[in-house]
Enzyme design. Structure first.
Site, PDB file in Angstrom:
ATOM      1  N   GLU A 149       0.798  -1.268   0.053  1.00 10.71           N
ATOM      2  CA  GLU A 149       0.062  -0.029   0.074  1.00 10.71           C
ATOM      3  C   GLU A 149       0.916   1.419  -0.112  1.00 10.71           C
ATOM      4  O   GLU A 149       2.042   1.190   0.175  1.00 10.71           O
ATOM      5  CB  GLU A 149      -0.889   0.127   1.393  1.00 10.71           C
ATOM      6  CG  GLU A 149      -0.018   0.031   2.486  1.00 10.71           C
ATOM      7  CD  GLU A 149      -0.847   0.483   3.700  1.00 10.71           C
ATOM      8  OE1 GLU A 149      -1.437   1.824   3.339  1.00 10.71           O
ATOM      9  OE2 GLU A 149      -0.911   0.381   4.694  1.00 10.71           O
ATOM     10  N   LYS A 203      -3.160  -1.809  16.171  1.00  9.41           N
ATOM     11  CA  LYS A 203      -2.417  -0.929  17.026  1.00  9.41           C
ATOM     12  C   LYS A 203      -3.414  -0.662  18.048  1.00  9.41           C
ATOM     13  O   LYS A 203      -4.638  -0.527  17.684  1.00  9.41           O
ATOM     14  CB  LYS A 203      -2.141   0.480  16.502  1.00  9.41           C
ATOM     15  CG  LYS A 203      -0.985   0.476  15.666  1.00  9.41           C
ATOM     16  CD  LYS A 203      -0.612   1.967  15.548  1.00  9.41           C
ATOM     17  CE  LYS A 203       0.494   2.301  14.722  1.00  9.41           C
ATOM     18  NZ  LYS A 203       0.664   2.077  13.658  1.00  9.41           N
TER      19      LYS A 203
END
Ligand code: PSU
Ligand code: MN
Length: 307
Positions: free
Chosen positions: A27, A162
């Site tokens: 990406e 995260k």
């Protein structure tokens, strides 16, 4: 006019697709919005090298000059890295408008999956996916990455989520959306900087060959969606969960105080976290992306050997 009018596939990737060689999609929002310059460029080049060293071909994906670009050369990577947050952040809904306006954009996990699927790339490596943000019960901030995983058949290799996100809510939404969460060599869902979280994975697989089998079986079943392959950060690069939690809480509070919402929130939190940890979180982030690229390349090799 067809989709081909909008695609610009590099010569190398075009040939690799035609010959069914192993390819790993990468990406570019992580380059434009996820890391500062020049570390973003170093990371992007190092990750491509890791993919090659492990027998696959890297296909970094971005929106440039009104085209969906698949496979970027070094010069283009450099331009993208320097443009940084001046570039747009392309999610699924942005694509058509961005193509028409001719703007430059980093593609998120959702959009990179979408473009990878358009050209027939099955495996994708990144750092972390977007997910359900803390406080989503009032803000409704849930990343489009989660819906894309439910509808686009690409396996996404990441280091879990995260804890700037709400991990249990993220896992719930993945379950609702029918997305299998695979622990690669682990029974526990990894929390990006930390190797573990308090949450389990649905299935544990220990080799690239096993992952390739599951990707293939899901395809044979005619299932529309992808898979999430969660890989723990290498031991030597991990940051203790408790140690980073205070910085994460502070970053989330700062975002709220500054009224940061919607597509600006994830980049803001990542950047604030780098500042609050004095760059430590950036080092760990780079290390885990490289590790994920290695795992993804090996999965792509196993998948291509099977076909
Ligand atoms: N998480 C990270 N690093 C990143 C991103 C997420 O640890 O760079 C990027 C990815 O491109 C992901 C996007 O797809 O942020 C999610 O943004 P949002 O939460 O606005 O959907
Ligand atoms: Mn969001």
């Amino acid at each position: 006019m067809s989709i081909h009018a909008h695609l610009a596939i590099s010569e190398e990737i075009g040939a690799a697709l035609a010959e069914h060689r192993p390819i790993v999609a990468l990406e570019s929002t992580i380059i434009t919005h996820g890391m500062p310059y020049p570390q973003n460029l170093e990371m992007a080049m190092a990750v491509e090298d890791v993919v090659r060293e492990n027998g696959a071909i890297p296909a970094t994906i971005a929106v440039l000059g009104g085209k969906l670009r698949v496979g970027l050369g070094g010069e283009v990577l450099e331009t993208l890295a320097r443009t940084g947050r001046e570039a747009a952040k392309a999610s699924r809904r942005d694509l058509a408008a961005l193509l028409v306006s001719g703007k430059t954009a980093g593609t998120t996990v959702a959009t990179t999956m979408q473009i990878a699927d358009l050209v027939g790339i099955r495996v994708f490596a990144t750092g972390g996916i977007g997910g359900v943000h803390r406080g989503a019960e009032t803000t409704f901030d849930i990343s489009a990455d989660l819906r894309e995983l439910s509808q686009t058949p690409v396996a996404v290799v990441c280091a879990g989520a995260k804890s700037i996100l709400d991990i249990p809510k993220t896992l719930e939404v993945l379950e609702t959306n029918g997305v299998p969460v695979i622990g690669y060599g682990t029974d526990v869902f990894p929390a990006f900087f930390a190797r573990t979280s308090a949450y389990g994975v649905d299935y544990r697989l220990d080799t690239p060959g096993e992952v390739a089998e599951v990707i293939a079986a899901q395809r044979e079943l005619g299932m529309p969606g992808g898979l999430l392959i969660a890989v723990p950060i290498p031991e030597k690069d991990a940051i203790d969960g408790a140690e980073i939690e205070a910085s994460i809480a502070a970053a989330v509070a700062d975002a709220e105080d500054n009224g940061v919402t919607r597509k600006d929130l994830t980049p803001y939190l990542l950047n604030r976290l780098f500042e609050l940890t004095g760059g430590r979180s950036l080092e760990a982030n780079i290390a885990l992306v490289k590790h994920n690229a290695m795992v993804a390349a090996r999965i792509a090799v196993a998948l291509s050997a099977r076909n």
